[in-house]
Design a protein around this motif. Structure first.
Motif, PDB file in Angstrom:
ATOM      1  N   GLY A 189      -0.186   0.250  -7.905  1.00  0.00           N
ATOM      2  CA  GLY A 189      -1.072   0.329  -6.477  1.00  0.00           C
ATOM      3  C   GLY A 189      -2.299  -0.225  -6.764  1.00  0.00           C
ATOM      4  N   HIS A 190      -2.937  -0.849  -5.884  1.00  0.00           N
ATOM      5  CA  HIS A 190      -4.272  -1.372  -5.961  1.00  0.00           C
ATOM      6  C   HIS A 190      -5.354  -1.146  -4.721  1.00  0.00           C
ATOM      7  CE1 HIS A 190      -2.649  -4.187  -8.935  1.00  0.00           C
ATOM      8  NE2 HIS A 190      -1.463  -4.496  -7.990  1.00  0.00           N
ATOM      9  N   PRO A 191      -6.144  -0.534  -5.429  1.00  0.00           N
ATOM     10  CA  PRO A 191      -7.276  -0.170  -4.016  1.00  0.00           C
ATOM     11  C   PRO A 191      -7.685  -1.318  -3.352  1.00  0.00           C
ATOM     12  CG  PRO A 191      -8.409  -0.067  -6.338  1.00  0.00           C
ATOM     13  CD  PRO A 191      -6.770  -0.222  -6.655  1.00  0.00           C
ATOM     14  N   SER A 192      -7.351  -1.336  -2.047  1.00  0.00           N
ATOM     15  CA  SER A 192      -7.960  -2.489  -1.038  1.00  0.00           C
ATOM     16  C   SER A 192      -8.595  -2.026  -0.120  1.00  0.00           C
ATOM     17  CB  SER A 192      -6.410  -3.159  -0.849  1.00  0.00           C
ATOM     18  OG  SER A 192      -5.901  -3.667  -1.966  1.00  0.00           O
ATOM     19  N   PRO A 193      -9.210  -3.124   0.801  1.00  0.00           N
ATOM     20  CA  PRO A 193      -9.883  -2.469   2.078  1.00  0.00           C
ATOM     21  C   PRO A 193      -8.804  -2.218   2.922  1.00  0.00           C
ATOM     22  CG  PRO A 193     -10.946  -4.570   1.081  1.00  0.00           C
ATOM     23  CD  PRO A 193      -9.872  -4.291   0.251  1.00  0.00           C
ATOM     24  N   ILE A 194      -8.959  -1.578   4.214  1.00  0.00           N
ATOM     25  CA  ILE A 194      -8.074  -1.098   4.971  1.00  0.00           C
ATOM     26  C   ILE A 194      -7.374  -2.567   5.932  1.00  0.00           C
ATOM     27  CG2 ILE A 194      -7.546   0.112   7.142  1.00  0.00           C
ATOM     28  CD1 ILE A 194      -9.561   2.133   6.328  1.00  0.00           C
ATOM     29  N   SER A 195      -8.452  -3.394   5.782  1.00  0.00           N
ATOM     30  CA  SER A 195      -7.763  -4.388   6.529  1.00  0.00           C
ATOM     31  C   SER A 195      -6.607  -5.320   5.920  1.00  0.00           C
ATOM     32  CB  SER A 195      -9.009  -5.533   6.721  1.00  0.00           C
ATOM     33  OG  SER A 195      -9.929  -5.939   5.489  1.00  0.00           O
ATOM     34  N   ILE A 196      -6.991  -4.990   4.440  1.00  0.00           N
ATOM     35  CA  ILE A 196      -5.792  -5.854   3.623  1.00  0.00           C
ATOM     36  C   ILE A 196      -4.570  -5.328   3.904  1.00  0.00           C
ATOM     37  CG2 ILE A 196      -5.008  -6.325   1.108  1.00  0.00           C
ATOM     38  CD1 ILE A 196      -7.281  -8.082   2.162  1.00  0.00           C
ATOM     39  N   GLY A 197      -4.470  -4.115   4.144  1.00  0.00           N
ATOM     40  CA  GLY A 197      -3.390  -3.050   4.288  1.00  0.00           C
ATOM     41  C   GLY A 197      -2.482  -3.454   5.460  1.00  0.00           C
ATOM     42  N   THR A 198      -3.175  -4.325   6.251  1.00  0.00           N
ATOM     43  CA  THR A 198      -2.198  -4.775   7.717  1.00  0.00           C
ATOM     44  C   THR A 198      -1.301  -5.873   7.424  1.00  0.00           C
ATOM     45  OG1 THR A 198      -4.200  -6.148   8.227  1.00  0.00           O
ATOM     46  CG2 THR A 198      -4.201  -3.917   9.450  1.00  0.00           C
ATOM     47  N   THR A 199      -1.401  -6.574   6.235  1.00  0.00           N
ATOM     48  CA  THR A 199      -0.747  -7.781   5.872  1.00  0.00           C
ATOM     49  C   THR A 199      -0.027  -7.491   4.358  1.00  0.00           C
ATOM     50  OG1 THR A 199      -2.720  -8.616   4.594  1.00  0.00           O
ATOM     51  CG2 THR A 199      -2.157  -9.308   7.193  1.00  0.00           C
ATOM     52  N   HIS A 200      -0.010  -6.195   3.781  1.00  0.00           N
ATOM     53  CA  HIS A 200       0.491  -6.038   2.696  1.00  0.00           C
ATOM     54  C   HIS A 200       1.418  -4.674   2.892  1.00  0.00           C
ATOM     55  CE1 HIS A 200      -2.147  -8.665   1.135  1.00  0.00           C
ATOM     56  NE2 HIS A 200      -1.560  -8.948  -0.003  1.00  0.00           N
ATOM     57  N   GLY A 201       2.122  -4.144   1.794  1.00  0.00           N
ATOM     58  CA  GLY A 201       2.605  -2.891   1.794  1.00  0.00           C
ATOM     59  C   GLY A 201       1.533  -1.930   1.364  1.00  0.00           C
ATOM     60  N   VAL A 202       1.907  -0.811   1.900  1.00  0.00           N
ATOM     61  CA  VAL A 202       0.543   0.478   1.815  1.00  0.00           C
ATOM     62  C   VAL A 202       1.291   1.625   1.075  1.00  0.00           C
ATOM     63  CG1 VAL A 202      -1.021   1.992   2.788  1.00  0.00           C
ATOM     64  CG2 VAL A 202      -0.900  -0.455   3.234  1.00  0.00           C
ATOM     65  N   PHE A 203       0.945   2.460   0.353  1.00  0.00           N
ATOM     66  CA  PHE A 203       1.514   3.488  -0.101  1.00  0.00           C
ATOM     67  C   PHE A 203       0.875   4.881   0.506  1.00  0.00           C
ATOM     68  CE2 PHE A 203       1.679   0.500  -3.738  1.00  0.00           C
ATOM     69  CZ  PHE A 203       3.110   0.387  -3.978  1.00  0.00           C
ATOM     70  N   VAL A 204       2.038   5.801   1.031  1.00  0.00           N
ATOM     71  CA  VAL A 204       1.459   7.006   1.165  1.00  0.00           C
ATOM     72  C   VAL A 204       1.628   7.982   0.132  1.00  0.00           C
ATOM     73  CG1 VAL A 204       1.646   8.807   2.984  1.00  0.00           C
ATOM     74  CG2 VAL A 204       1.738   6.290   3.832  1.00  0.00           C
TER      75      VAL A 204
END
Length: 581
Positions: A189-204
């Motif tokens: 898991g890599h820390p990313s801007p929220i905008s990047i999350g819209t085009t990738h997978g995001v961990f909850v």
């Protein structure tokens, strides 16, 4: 990223490259490298291209020796996606190694597809994209193996799944180890801007009693979101607030995004059983969205019906997704948070140009150079943001800032404009290439004879955009102008234009507009005339009886031997020139 974090990242990356360089061309000992390296391909044609290049690398001792390198092509028929490729590759490994597979540490690199957004990687593959690094130059295959060089030593038998067109850089403290030893899936898991999350997978993530400030954390994942909306990320609890020193980002809020993941052997066996239940695949499965969304205690089957991000929806997709969900439901999803890490994607012409010529962060972190294993005038690379890879340029050449030149031979007094990509080309003296041009020369076999075609586009042209009617051809833009307008300047009409492949879909990818020539220099010159006519508005006429091909057709009849021969001759000539100095 602050200066301290950046310095740590540079140091960690240099150490990984040093370790990998130490193994190149040597027989590896058990445990110090992967037991098996697997690369997936879209079809048998691509498989052949990959195997030839890997064989050449092994011959030149550019890869660690003593490890099997396998290339597995997807089955003929419908596209099966990287998830389908994962299942198919596991099945091929099981057939080849049987019970011995339970003791192997495997890296599986997805490299199928035809790179329509970065066409200079279409013929020989994204995994063989050259980087301005190393002598001889690294390609993405070497970089992937180098960045994960520490993983096999601290990993239980299983499979590490990754893709061919991204770069992950990370640092951890000297006392920490990235260990893959847990049941189920373990993702980075890599820390990313929220905008990047819209085009990738995001961990909850599962909540923890107290927050830690460290370079690496092991966490359990409650659920996985695939290309979620910003609202969904907030509502799901995926958004974190930045605290002093806890991540490498400057953003006050961030999310953890995906890249690479590990599957232990027991779970890999479950995937094989799933593949057997599904039978022959008739739709695309995503190795991230369709597998990871089924994991963790908070996973629900709701995603199986969401086809927003699907390129082509098949009737069987929802049913197969539900089979995947029920098979994997309850499987743990562990996440290794790499708080001092960077994720770079190099899958489009703009990303390629930016990262190789203007991105000062990546240049510093990875040690990229302007002149990689090339013979070229110092002025071409020192005074501008220019990148020259495995090429020979005459001392009188002039190259504009933001341009990348790879695997090319360029004559005297040639001028190349700004922000262009020149790949595999032989350019005669005195030619002038305009700014924003993409030019890539390929060898082909036509009726048993070798020919040459130079494909030419504008850097921002969309090869994937398609129309369903010839009346809409002008919606396809070439160098910013409608295709019909370009055709008229070349003495052609929409009715003259033939398309390869699907007769109901018309695009720059399958438009027969590129002339076949008998030599690479002539091929480049004719395609350059096509550009000039579009830029200047002047007319250009193809020679009588010239054969025109589409990029789609060219890839089907590409002459791998001739293209690799051209690169090898460049290699020999560069070595000869360097030996004189």
């Amino acid at each position: 990223m602050d200066e301290q974090g950046s310095a740590k990242l540079q140091k960690a990356t240099r150490e990984k490259l040093k370790k990998f360089n130490h193994l190149r061309g040597k027989d590896v000992r058990t445990g110090e490298f992967w037991d098996i390296v697997v690369v997936t391909a879209a079809d048998e044609n691509q498989k052949d291209a990959y195997e030839r290049q890997i064989s050449e690398k092994l011959r030149r001792k550019e890869l660690p020796l003593g490890t099997p390198y396998h290339v597995f092509a997807d089955t003929p028929g419908p596209k099966i996606g990287n998830g389908g490729s994962t299942l198919h590759a596991l099945q091929r490994l099981k057939e080849k190694y049987g019970q011995r597979l339970c003791g192997f540490k495997i890296i599986l690199i997805h490299a199928g597809g035809y790179s329509q957004r970065l066409p200079n990687a279409s013929a020989l593959g994204k995994i063989f994209t050259a980087l301005p690094l190393g002598d001889p130059v690294y390609q993405m295959l070497e970089l992937k193996l180098a960045m994960y060089i520490d993983f096999p030593l601290h990993m239980k038998p299983g499979v590490l799944v990754t893709c061919a067109d991204d770069i992950e850089l990370y640092s951890i403290t000297d006392t920490e180890r990235i260990t893959f030893d847990r049941t189920g899936f373990t993702a980075l898991g890599h820390p990313s801007p929220i905008s990047i999350g819209t085009t990738h997978g995001v961990f909850v993530l599962e909540p923890e009693a107290e927050s830690k400030v460290c370079d690496m954390e092991y966490r359990s994942c409650q659920r996985f979101l695939h290309k979620p909306s910003i609202k969904n990320m907030y509502e799901s609890g995926a958004v974190h607030k930045r605290e002093a020193g806890n991540v490498s980002l400057g953003d006050s809020e961030f999310v953890y995004t995906d890249s690479t993941y590990y599957v232990d052997y027991a779970t890999a066996k479950d995937l094989l059983a799933l593949f057997k239940d599904i039978g022959p695949l008739s739709c695309e499965i995503d190795a991230y969205g369709d597998f990871l969304q089924a994991l963790g205690p908070g996973a629900t089957s709701e995603y199986t019906k969401n086809t927003v991000n699907v390129t082509k929806e098949e009737s069987t997709l929802v049913e197969i997704r539900q089979m995947i969900f029920h098979r994997l439901k309850g499987t743990p999803l562990n996440v290794i948070l790499l708080n001092n890490s960077k994720f770079y994607h190099i899958g489009t012409t703009r990303e390629y140009l930016f990262h190789f010529t203007k991105d000062v962060d990546l240049r510093a972190e990875l040690g990229l150079v302007s002149d990689a294993f090339s013979v070229c005038p110092c002025e071409a690379t020192e005074k501008a943001n220019v990148c020259v890879i495995h090429s020979i340029l005459h001392s009188s050449c002039a190259v504009g800032p933001g341009t990348v030149i790879e695997y090319s031979r360029i004559g005297a007094n040639v001028t190349v404009g700004e922000c262009s990509i020149i790949s595999g080309c032989w350019i005669n003296s005195g030619q002038c290439v305009p700014s924003g041009a993409f030019m890539h020369s390929l060898s082909v076999n036509v009726h048993g004879k070798t020919g040459f075609v130079t494909i030419v586009f504008g850097i921002d042209d969309n090869l994937k955009q398609s129309v369903t009617s010839l009346q809409d051809l002008n919606n396809l833009k070439l160098f910013g102008k409608g295709l019909v307008e370009c055709l008229s300047q070349w003495g052609l009409s929409a009715e003259d234009l033939k398309f390869s492949g699907d007769r109901c879909s018309f695009s720059l990818w399958n438009a027969n507009i590129f002339p076949l020539c008998t030599d690479p220099e002539g091929s480049f010159s004719m395609s350059l005339e096509m550009i000039r006519s579009v830029h200047s508005g002047s007319d250009f006429k193809f020679p009588k009886d010239v054969r025109l091909s589409s990029l789609q057709q060219i890839l089907q009849c590409k002459n791998l031997e001739e293209m690799l021969k051209f690169r090898n001759k460049l290699y020999e000539d560069i070595c000869l020139e360097k030996s004189k100095n």
